[in-house]
Design an enzyme around this catalytic site. Structure first.
Site, PDB file in Angstrom:
ATOM      1  N   ASP A  41     -15.806 -85.644 -70.238  1.00 35.30           N
ATOM      2  CA  ASP A  41     -15.575 -86.672 -71.257  1.00 35.30           C
ATOM      3  C   ASP A  41     -14.422 -86.315 -72.204  1.00 35.30           C
ATOM      4  O   ASP A  41     -14.294 -86.897 -73.279  1.00 35.30           O
ATOM      5  CB  ASP A  41     -16.855 -86.960 -72.043  1.00 35.30           C
ATOM      6  N   HIS A 245      13.135 -75.060 -64.368  1.00 31.94           N
ATOM      7  CA  HIS A 245      11.952 -75.637 -65.014  1.00 31.94           C
ATOM      8  C   HIS A 245      10.845 -74.592 -65.149  1.00 31.94           C
ATOM      9  O   HIS A 245       9.682 -74.853 -64.859  1.00 31.94           O
ATOM     10  CB  HIS A 245      11.447 -76.865 -64.231  1.00 31.94           C
ATOM     11  N   ASP A 262      14.302 -73.969 -73.995  1.00 32.86           N
ATOM     12  CA  ASP A 262      14.559 -75.411 -73.938  1.00 32.86           C
ATOM     13  C   ASP A 262      13.319 -76.061 -74.526  1.00 32.86           C
ATOM     14  O   ASP A 262      12.255 -76.077 -73.900  1.00 32.86           O
ATOM     15  CB  ASP A 262      14.791 -75.827 -72.479  1.00 32.86           C
ATOM     16  N   ASP A 273      15.755 -82.667 -77.814  1.00 31.29           N
ATOM     17  CA  ASP A 273      15.842 -81.876 -76.578  1.00 31.29           C
ATOM     18  C   ASP A 273      16.958 -80.855 -76.743  1.00 31.29           C
ATOM     19  O   ASP A 273      18.129 -81.183 -76.570  1.00 31.29           O
ATOM     20  CB  ASP A 273      16.127 -82.847 -75.412  1.00 31.29           C
ATOM     21  N   HIS A 352      22.821 -78.594 -61.928  1.00 32.06           N
ATOM     22  CA  HIS A 352      22.207 -79.806 -62.495  1.00 32.06           C
ATOM     23  C   HIS A 352      23.269 -80.658 -63.179  1.00 32.06           C
ATOM     24  O   HIS A 352      24.434 -80.271 -63.245  1.00 32.06           O
ATOM     25  CB  HIS A 352      21.055 -79.452 -63.444  1.00 32.06           C
ATOM     26  N   HIS A 356      21.691 -86.474 -70.083  1.00 29.64           N
ATOM     27  CA  HIS A 356      20.918 -87.697 -69.814  1.00 29.64           C
ATOM     28  C   HIS A 356      20.731 -88.445 -71.118  1.00 29.64           C
ATOM     29  O   HIS A 356      20.924 -87.890 -72.211  1.00 29.64           O
ATOM     30  CB  HIS A 356      19.555 -87.314 -69.208  1.00 29.64           C
ATOM     31  N   HIS A 363      13.887 -88.047 -71.017  1.00 28.90           N
ATOM     32  CA  HIS A 363      14.849 -88.631 -70.082  1.00 28.90           C
ATOM     33  C   HIS A 363      14.702 -90.136 -70.292  1.00 28.90           C
ATOM     34  O   HIS A 363      13.854 -90.781 -69.692  1.00 28.90           O
ATOM     35  CB  HIS A 363      14.563 -88.216 -68.641  1.00 28.90           C
ATOM     36  N   GLU A 386      24.421 -80.637 -71.878  1.00 29.47           N
ATOM     37  CA  GLU A 386      23.686 -79.417 -71.542  1.00 29.47           C
ATOM     38  C   GLU A 386      24.178 -78.705 -70.285  1.00 29.47           C
ATOM     39  O   GLU A 386      23.412 -78.500 -69.345  1.00 29.47           O
ATOM     40  CB  GLU A 386      22.199 -79.731 -71.396  1.00 29.47           C
ATOM     41  N   TYR A 390      23.671 -70.126 -64.087  1.00 28.87           N
ATOM     42  CA  TYR A 390      22.464 -69.393 -63.676  1.00 28.87           C
ATOM     43  C   TYR A 390      22.866 -68.475 -62.531  1.00 28.87           C
ATOM     44  O   TYR A 390      23.110 -68.933 -61.412  1.00 28.87           O
ATOM     45  CB  TYR A 390      21.370 -70.389 -63.242  1.00 28.87           C
ATOM     46  N   ARG A 407      21.923 -71.765 -70.808  1.00 29.42           N
ATOM     47  CA  ARG A 407      22.130 -73.203 -70.982  1.00 29.42           C
ATOM     48  C   ARG A 407      22.261 -73.452 -72.485  1.00 29.42           C
ATOM     49  O   ARG A 407      21.578 -72.791 -73.280  1.00 29.42           O
ATOM     50  CB  ARG A 407      20.972 -74.029 -70.398  1.00 29.42           C
ATOM     51  N   GLU A 409      22.287 -76.780 -75.042  1.00 36.45           N
ATOM     52  CA  GLU A 409      22.022 -78.223 -75.015  1.00 36.45           C
ATOM     53  C   GLU A 409      21.944 -78.790 -76.420  1.00 36.45           C
ATOM     54  O   GLU A 409      21.139 -78.339 -77.235  1.00 36.45           O
ATOM     55  CB  GLU A 409      20.686 -78.489 -74.284  1.00 36.45           C
TER      56      GLU A 409
HETATM   57  N1  GLY Z   1      14.161 -80.543 -71.333  1.00 36.12           N
HETATM   58  C1  GLY Z   1      14.494 -81.390 -70.284  1.00 36.12           C
HETATM   59  C2  GLY Z   1      15.934 -81.502 -70.092  1.00 36.12           C
HETATM   60  O1  GLY Z   1      16.689 -80.733 -70.651  1.00 36.12           O
HETATM   61  O2  GLY Z   1      16.408 -82.381 -69.426  1.00 36.12           O
HETATM   62 MN    MN Z   2      17.885 -82.364 -71.531  1.00 35.53          MN
HETATM   63 MN    MN Z   3      16.253 -79.693 -72.440  1.00 37.59          MN
END
Ligand code: GLY
Ligand code: MN
Ligand code: MN
Length: 442
Positions: A41, A245, A262, A273, A352, A356, A363, A386, A390, A407, A409
């Site tokens: 529950d 991730h 991050d 972010d 990557h 975004h 996102h 960002e 790596y 990274r 960002e």
């Molecule tokens: N934290 C997710 C991204 O950087 O896209």
């Molecule tokens: Mn991001």
């Molecule tokens: Mn991020």
């Protein structure tokens, strides 16, 4: 109705206009998110649906917005939970339809328990139904049942909507360009998260566990008034910084490691972010600094490139060019810049995208490309910048670079003049980062 709620009402007016323009009117139905069981529950913490919240600001579960663009004018309805003394003792306050109508600026509000009985009449003789399709399976079933119910009343002389439109396309386009109310909330989210990164730099030290730093971030978010994390924090030290991730957050940090964080909070429904990377012992090594300076150069070049009119995809190309040239200069890639870009060999170290959209969702909603053409930036759009590098151990990689993951960002707002960095308060230059790390030991 307070000022904020006039903003939501104006957005509903805009959707009603869109419905008239597209289909000559109709009915829009937007449910909030379902509650999700965690076990037995216990429920996961409730998070409203972003589309629903964008049009209402209404925070409770079990609620549906109905917007009618009819021949005799527009009507804005809310269905929500009734007041219930017994349930409020257990679960807390609910607005109830009367207060919700008044405070959130609807024309009418009804108990959610009346939805099924009332909708067929509201949906009759409407040319179109606008609703999210494929977002919630249970809602899709309710929509199909509703259409069949209205169709089943054909002999009473009513007709069912002939057109069913996924309302998300119109809402995505609206959500892509933030208004001043949204920008104010995003500034606050970004300020809180910037403070959290500074706190993390001060807290990290050799011998500590990654989750201890994760807790520092959460502490700063929640004590600053953020309601939630915008996504699970990545606190990745040493080799974990090369796992994009990374989720475990349970390694003991060593002197000589970099720590990649991050993390961002959600403040009144808006995400931030931020990624920062810093040395656990407060001082970059030579190879770490070389990679850090390269990623920083790429990130600054990307931010410089952001301006109204720029195709969204351009700054990713900027990131690729700066990083690829840097990898060549450091002996990580071989060949000319054009050859490295053409072959994609730089993707061994940068795999990557450069960013975004950011907004209610980390996102966020909004197209990136339309009919093969990159969306062009306009003032009011918010995006992340960002780039990263790596460097996993590999035969073609000099050992001094092994396990360095960086990274950086930021969250930036497109302005008429160019760009405003909403997360500039999070330390970023080598000198500022090292100073923020030393603050911990003082
Ligand atoms: N934290 C997710 C991204 O950087 O896209
Ligand atoms: Mn991001
Ligand atoms: Mn991020």
């Amino acid at each position: 109705m307070n000022h904020a709620h006039q903003v939501y009402r104006a957005r509903r007016d805009a959707i009603l206009q869109t419905m008239r323009g597209k289909s000559g009117g109709g009915l829009a139905l937007l449910p909030t998110a379902p509650e999700v069981p965690r076990n037995r529950d216990s429920l996961y913490p409730f998070r409203h649906d972003s589309y629903f919240y964008y049009l209402s600001g209404f925070p409770e579960p079990e609620a549906v917005i109905a917007l009618v663009a009819g021949p005799d004018g527009d009507r804005q309805l809310l269905f929500c939970r009734e007041k219930d003394d017994e349930r409020e003792i257990w679960d807390g306050f609910r607005y109830g339809p009367d207060a919700a109508r008044e405070i959130f600026g609807f024309d009418e509000a009804h108990p959610i328990s009346a939805l099924k009985a009332k909708l067929p009449e509201i949906a009759s003789d409407r040319p179109a139904l606008f609703t999210p399709l494929g977002l919630f399976a249970d809602w899709d079933r309710q929509v199909a049942d509703l259409l069949n119910e209205v169709r089943g009343r054909a002999r009473t002389g009513v007709s069912a909507p002939e057109e069913v439109v996924d309302i998300r396309a119109a809402l995505d386009a609206m959500r892509l360009v933030k208004d001043s109310h949204e920008i104010g909330l995003m500034r606050r989210a970004c300020a809180i998260s910037s403070d959290a990164h500074r706190r993390a730099m001060a807290a990290a030290r050799p011998g500590a566990l990654e989750y201890e730093v994760e807790a520092e971030l959460a502490h700063e978010f929640l004590t600053s008034g953020a309601q939630a994390l915008a996504y699970s924090s990545i606190v990745a030290s040493g080799p974990n910084a090369c796992v994009l991730h990374y989720r475990d957050n349970n390694r003991q940090m060593q002197s000589g490691d970099l720590l990649l964080i991050d993390a961002g909070c959600e403040y009144q429904g808006y995400a931030s972010d931020i990624t920062r990377t810093f040395p656990v012992n407060g001082a970059f090594t030579g190879p770490q600094k070389a990679i850090y300076d390269l990623v920083l150069a790429a990130q600054l070049a990307c931010i410089d490139a952001v301006s109204p009119g720029m195709p969204f995809h351009d700054y990713h190309r900027t990131a690729e060019r700066v990083l690829a040239q840097g990898f060549i200069d450091l002996g990580l890639c071989e060949g000319s810049l054009d050859a490295v870009l053409e072959s994609g060999s730089y993707k061994q170290f940068y795999m990557h995208r450069a960013g975004h959209w950011l907004g209610m969702d980390v996102h966020d909603a909004g197209l990136y490309q339309q009919r093969g053409e990159s969306v062009r930036l306009t003032p009011g759009m918010v995006l992340t910048v960002e780039p990263g590098a790596y460097i996993r151990p590999a035969a073609n990689v000099p050992e001094r670079f092994w396990n360095i993951g960086v990274r950086i960002e930021d969250d930036v707002l497109v302005t008429p003049a160019g760009v405003e960095n909403l997360t500039a308060a999070a330390p970023k230059s080598v000198a500022d980062v090292e100073a923020a790390c030393r603050a911990l030991r003082a």
